[in-house]
Write a protein that holds these residues in place. Structure first.
Motif, mmCIF file in Angstrom:
data_model
loop_
_atom_site.group_PDB
_atom_site.id
_atom_site.type_symbol
_atom_site.label_atom_id
_atom_site.label_comp_id
_atom_site.label_asym_id
_atom_site.label_seq_id
_atom_site.Cartn_x
_atom_site.Cartn_y
_atom_site.Cartn_z
ATOM 1 N N TYR A 94 0.832 -1.202 0.000
ATOM 2 C CA TYR A 94 0.000 0.000 0.000
ATOM 3 C C TYR A 94 0.867 1.253 0.000
ATOM 4 N N GLY A 95 0.354 2.296 -0.624
ATOM 5 C CA GLY A 95 1.029 3.590 -0.592
ATOM 6 C C GLY A 95 0.014 4.709 -0.674
ATOM 7 N N THR A 96 0.181 5.707 0.172
ATOM 8 C CA THR A 96 -0.686 6.885 0.161
ATOM 9 C C THR A 96 0.183 8.112 0.356
ATOM 10 N N PHE A 97 -0.065 9.140 -0.444
ATOM 11 C CA PHE A 97 0.751 10.342 -0.320
ATOM 12 C C PHE A 97 -0.066 11.569 -0.700
ATOM 13 N N TYR A 98 0.147 12.636 0.045
ATOM 14 C CA TYR A 98 -0.465 13.939 -0.222
ATOM 15 C C TYR A 98 0.623 14.882 -0.710
ATOM 16 N N ILE A 99 0.333 15.642 -1.745
ATOM 17 C CA ILE A 99 1.265 16.653 -2.248
ATOM 18 C C ILE A 99 0.555 18.009 -2.280
ATOM 19 N N PRO A 100 1.122 18.995 -1.578
ATOM 20 C CA PRO A 100 0.645 20.363 -1.737
ATOM 21 C C PRO A 100 1.445 21.039 -2.838
ATOM 22 N N MET A 101 0.774 21.733 -3.707
ATOM 23 C CA MET A 101 1.467 22.529 -4.713
ATOM 24 C C MET A 101 0.750 23.862 -4.820
ATOM 25 N N ASP A 102 1.344 24.869 -4.202
ATOM 26 C CA ASP A 102 0.717 26.178 -4.102
ATOM 27 C C ASP A 102 -0.692 26.032 -3.514
ATOM 28 N N VAL A 147 -3.066 24.023 -4.400
ATOM 29 C CA VAL A 147 -3.634 22.690 -4.640
ATOM 30 C C VAL A 147 -3.155 21.704 -3.578
ATOM 31 N N LEU A 148 -4.051 20.816 -3.180
ATOM 32 C CA LEU A 148 -3.676 19.659 -2.370
ATOM 33 C C LEU A 148 -4.230 18.420 -3.061
ATOM 34 N N ALA A 149 -3.336 17.499 -3.425
ATOM 35 C CA ALA A 149 -3.729 16.277 -4.126
ATOM 36 C C ALA A 149 -3.317 15.062 -3.315
ATOM 37 N N MET A 150 -4.126 14.003 -3.419
ATOM 38 C CA MET A 150 -3.870 12.753 -2.712
ATOM 39 C C MET A 150 -3.911 11.599 -3.703
ATOM 40 N N VAL A 151 -2.958 10.684 -3.545
ATOM 41 C CA VAL A 151 -2.966 9.431 -4.289
ATOM 42 C C VAL A 151 -2.837 8.301 -3.277
ATOM 43 N N SER A 152 -3.722 7.329 -3.382
ATOM 44 C CA SER A 152 -3.666 6.150 -2.519
ATOM 45 C C SER A 152 -3.793 4.926 -3.415
ATOM 46 N N LEU A 153 -2.934 3.916 -3.189
ATOM 47 C CA LEU A 153 -2.944 2.766 -4.086
ATOM 48 C C LEU A 153 -2.643 1.480 -3.356
ATOM 49 N N ASP A 154 -3.030 0.402 -4.009
ATOM 50 C CA ASP A 154 -2.831 -0.958 -3.510
ATOM 51 C C ASP A 154 -2.335 -1.802 -4.676
ATOM 52 N N ILE A 155 -1.159 -2.394 -4.504
ATOM 53 C CA ILE A 155 -0.638 -3.313 -5.526
ATOM 54 C C ILE A 155 -1.319 -4.657 -5.270
ATOM 55 N N SER A 156 -2.527 -4.781 -5.774
ATOM 56 C CA SER A 156 -3.451 -5.844 -5.373
ATOM 57 C C SER A 156 -3.732 -6.872 -6.459
ATOM 58 N N ASN A 157 -3.358 -6.567 -7.693
ATOM 59 C CA ASN A 157 -3.770 -7.327 -8.871
ATOM 60 C C ASN A 157 -5.289 -7.274 -9.055
ATOM 61 N N ARG A 158 -5.916 -6.239 -8.460
ATOM 62 C CA ARG A 158 -7.334 -5.956 -8.694
ATOM 63 C C ARG A 158 -7.416 -4.527 -9.232
ATOM 64 N N PRO A 159 -7.220 -4.361 -10.531
ATOM 65 C CA PRO A 159 -7.133 -3.018 -11.104
ATOM 66 C C PRO A 159 -8.426 -2.222 -10.968
ATOM 67 N N PHE A 160 -8.260 -0.971 -10.593
ATOM 68 C CA PHE A 160 -9.395 -0.060 -10.497
ATOM 69 C C PHE A 160 -8.848 1.353 -10.491
ATOM 70 N N LEU A 161 -9.646 2.301 -10.963
ATOM 71 C CA LEU A 161 -9.261 3.705 -10.919
ATOM 72 C C LEU A 161 -10.432 4.543 -10.434
ATOM 73 N N VAL A 162 -10.149 5.391 -9.452
ATOM 74 C CA VAL A 162 -11.039 6.484 -9.069
ATOM 75 C C VAL A 162 -10.246 7.757 -9.330
ATOM 76 N N PHE A 163 -10.788 8.641 -10.158
ATOM 77 C CA PHE A 163 -10.088 9.864 -10.545
ATOM 78 C C PHE A 163 -11.011 11.050 -10.343
ATOM 79 N N GLU A 164 -10.678 11.894 -9.382
ATOM 80 C CA GLU A 164 -11.468 13.087 -9.094
ATOM 81 C C GLU A 164 -10.531 14.287 -9.024
ATOM 82 N N ALA A 165 -10.422 15.000 -10.127
ATOM 83 C CA ALA A 165 -9.514 16.149 -10.197
ATOM 84 C C ALA A 165 -10.257 17.467 -10.319
#
Length: 194
Positions: free
Chosen positions: A91-99, A101-119
């Motif tokens: 598992y990996g989760t990380f938040y990045i502030p850029m000016d 903007v605050l963005a978050m990515v959270s992932l699981d190397i699960s072999n169960r592919p899925f994408l949630v994308f909310e930008a």
């Protein structure tokens, strides 16, 4: 080293990519789409992934085939490079502030592919990069890498900042997830398989 090279050729693109998950963040990227080159370089630098990507695509049509097919090739290379997944944190989760903007990515190397994308709302173009293609890249990468990938921009307005923060956060989250944990014996799953 957890490294793999993929060559992918279609009637629309010719791609060669090498991913080294145990690298130092060196990148050599040439997609013919300047902003996308910059984003892939940031992913490599922040993920400490050595990444080489070259693509000759039909960008005279638009960037769609190039961006999506690179996502496919990079996902396939990642899937092979990560190998049997023994001992990884998974598992990996990380938040990045850029000016603003605050963005978050959270992932699981699960072999169960899925994408949630909310930008949120994005400007149509950043340089020669069609911003709709960001989601296409992440979907292709996630599904071919075998990862569950959640991306969310919590707030912010500038489209460049949003997409850049996402790519940086993805690099950090991947770096965290592929890291070896000496306390993990075997596959990090109660099922014994990923």
């Amino acid at each position: 080293m957890r490294q793999f090279t993929i060559e992918r050729r279609t009637l629309e693109t010719s791609i060669k990519t090498t991913i080294n998950l145990d690298g130092t963040g060196k990148a050599a990227v040439d997609t013919k789409i300047g902003f996308f080159d910059h984003m892939l370089t940031l992913l490599a630098v922040h993920g400490l992934i050595d990444l080489n990507v070259t693509c000759d695509g039909d960008i005279e049509v638009d960037g769609h085939h190039t961006v999506e097919d690179i996502g496919i090739a990079m996902g396939d290379a990642f899937f092979s490079a990560v190998g049997d997944k023994k001992g990884i944190k998974r598992y990996g989760t990380f938040y990045i502030p850029m000016d603003e903007v605050l963005a978050m990515v959270s992932l699981d190397i699960s072999n169960r592919p899925f994408l949630v994308f909310e930008a949120g709302e994005l400007a149509p173009m950043i340089g020669s990069f069609d911003t709709q293609l960001a989601e296409e890249f992440f979907r292709a990468f996630a599904f071919h890498a075998g990862i569950t990938l959640h991306i969310k921009v919590l707030y912010g307005k500038n489209s460049h900042h949003k997409i850049e923060a996402i790519f940086k956060a993805l690099g950090h989250a991947l770096r965290e997830a592929v890291e070896k944990d000496p306390r993990v014996d075997g596959i990090p799953s109660s099922k014994g398989v990923l």
